[in-house]
Write an enzyme that holds these catalytic residues in place. Structure first.
Site, short mmCIF file in Angstrom:
data_model
loop_
_atom_site.label_atom_id
_atom_site.label_comp_id
_atom_site.label_asym_id
_atom_site.label_seq_id
_atom_site.Cartn_x
_atom_site.Cartn_y
_atom_site.Cartn_z
N ASP A 265 6.23 42.63 4.48
CA ASP A 265 5.16 41.92 5.20
C ASP A 265 5.80 40.80 6.02
O ASP A 265 6.51 39.96 5.48
CB ASP A 265 4.16 41.32 4.21
CG ASP A 265 3.29 42.38 3.55
OD1 ASP A 265 3.31 43.52 4.03
OD2 ASP A 265 2.59 42.05 2.57
N ASP A 423 -5.34 50.17 2.32
CA ASP A 423 -5.37 49.35 1.12
C ASP A 423 -6.58 49.78 0.28
O ASP A 423 -7.72 49.59 0.69
CB ASP A 423 -5.52 47.86 1.48
CG ASP A 423 -4.28 47.31 2.15
OD1 ASP A 423 -3.19 47.80 1.83
OD2 ASP A 423 -4.41 46.41 3.00
#
Length: 479
Positions: A265, A423
């Site tokens: 990330d 997700d």
């Protein structure tokens, strides 16, 4: 097309990526056969991104002379042809520019040649891709699509094992090793081309993974994305008198291998530097008085270390992508450029890849956004929230518009260039009959003793939850 040749090698800047938009400068040279053993001629006919091949060649210490005309092909001492895109489109470009005839003549003279991926397929008589379409006709045989009718997943993507059938310097030490493939079409072995075949691979059926005849070599896989094994294969061609790069110890190879993917990330901290971070729902700040963004390291440095440690792929997720305009995010593009010079396995990037309209009213399609990432060194694009929106729209209408980011990008770059990242959130249920979704029995019961659960898609880091075709605004959730 412009004539002349160009040689350039621009190193990646060290430290924090700089904001820059200038193009690399090139210098024109007269066309003549090279006597510089440290230079290789590269045929990039403009149909796709070959940055990874360039970076691998430079990493091995060689310079690059680009082909600008058919004469440049005939003048080459060593020629690398990393074919990209569709068979028919590539042949159209090569024929229209006169390079197809130059290639045939170069190969007829048995000059050192290395074709990669489509660069192997084009050597055959023809392809069924949007065809039949005639190829260069160097090797007898037809290029066909993998048969998906029996459940085989097409395209063939991943690390697969080579079975060497001919002793060649190019594949020295590679027998049984895994290399990286990404293709939907393949050349079939036959009695007519058996003398050309140097290795085969199995994916539902046996197909040609490399050919060798005299100085003519070609591979279906991507050596520039196959780690140490791939670099060794490239070096065997580029520097035939050297001892080659170090090949990792052979492991037992049996078709497709499991992969280890490092997922990073990435976002800007308060000082404007891009850092690798982690948190819940993009809440990446320390729960301390400083409230600073958690800094786990620099993206390029960590990606390089993961590659050295054995990662089979590296994925960057720009977690500020849904708020910022990606084409203005030059530091993230520079991260890709720098990482592709040090990481020789596939690079995936995601975050904010969707249609945009900037502050001046200029519209940018998701295809334009993705194209910039590809040019900067990405091998695959990861689509998250936009993929969920596209699925919702399809469930509601039953119609594929052709305008979603998934459809636009895959149409131009191929299905293998697009992956979907979602997700999920577990939603518990006491009884499978309670919900209209597929449930699974869980080993650890839910907070109210529920024994079943289904998975709900989320977007924008979990701030909005999606279920069925109705949007549910549920605020933040915590894993």
């Amino acid at each position: 097309m412009p004539t002349g040749t160009s040689i350039y090698a621009i190193p990646c800047s060290a430290g924090r990526p700089k904001r820059r938009s200038q193009r690399r400068a090139t210098s024109s040279l007269s066309v003549r056969a090279s006597t510089d053993v440290s230079t290789v001629t590269l045929l990039d006919y403009g149909a796709g991104n070959v940055r990874s091949v360039r970076n691998a060649i430079r990493h091995l210490g060689l310079g690059i002379r680009d082909v600008r005309s058919p004469e440049d092909i005939l003048a080459a001492d060593r020629l690398v042809f990393p074919g990209v895109g569709a068979f028919g489109s590539a042949m159209d470009v090569l024929t229209r520019t006169g390079m197809a005839d130059a290639l045939r003549e170069y190969i007829r003279r048995d000059r050192p040649f290395l074709g990669i991926c489509l660069g192997l397929q084009l050597l055959f008589d023809s392809s069924e891709e949007n065809g039949p379409v005639s190829g260069l006709g160097v090797i007898p045989g037809v290029v066909r699509r993998f048969d998906s009718s029996k459940g085989l997943i097409v395209p063939h993507i991943g690390w697969n094992a080579l079975e060497i059938t001919k002793d060649t310097q190019l594949l020295q030490g590679a027998d049984g090793h895994h290399v990286y493939f990404v293709h939907s079409y393949h050349a079939l072995p036959s009695d007519a081309n058996k003398d050309w075949i140097s290795s085969v691979c199995n994916y539902g059926e046996s197909f040609i993974s490399s050919i060798s005849m005299g100085n003519i070599q070609a591979v279906q896989f991507h050596p520039e994305k196959s780690g140490a094994t791939g670099l060794s294969i490239l070096k065997n061609f580029l520097s035939p008198n050297s001892s080659g790069s170090k090949v990792p110890p052979r492991r037992k190879a049996s078709n497709l291998a499991k992969r280890v993917i490092a997922c990073l990330d990435v976002r800007s901290n308060d000082s404007g530097d891009l850092v690798v971070t982690k948190g819940d729902q993009y809440d990446v700040r320390d729960h301390s008085s400083s409230k600073e963004v958690r800094n786990l390291g620099k993206p390029v440095d960590l990606a390089s270390q993961y590659y050295i440690d054995g990662a089979d792929e590296v994925s960057f997720l720009n977690i500020t992508g849904f708020r910022d305009f990606p084409l203005g995010d030059l530091p993230m593009l520079e991260v890709l450029r720098c990482a592709s010079e040090k990481v020789f396995v596939p690079l995936t990037v995601g975050g904010g890849i969707r249609d945009f309209t900037d502050a001046n009213g200029r519209y940018y399609s998701s295809l334009e956004v993705a194209s910039e990432y590809f040019r900067s060194g990405a091998d695959k694009i990861s689509i998250g929230s936009d993929a969920v929106f596209a699925a919702e729209a399809y469930l509601q209408t039953g119609v594929k518009t052709g305008k979603s980011s998934l459809e636009q990008i895959s149409r131009v770059y191929g299905n293998q260039a697009v992956v979907v990242s979602i997700d999920p959130r577990r939603v518990y249920a006491k009884n499978p009959e309670e919900v209209p979704f597929k449930t699974v029995k869980v080993s650890s019961k839910g907070p109210l003793g529920e024994e079943y659960a289904w998975y709900q898609c989320t977007i924008f880091g979990g701030l909005i939850l999606l279920g069925d075709s109705k949007r549910i605004y549920a605020g933040k959730w915590w894993a």
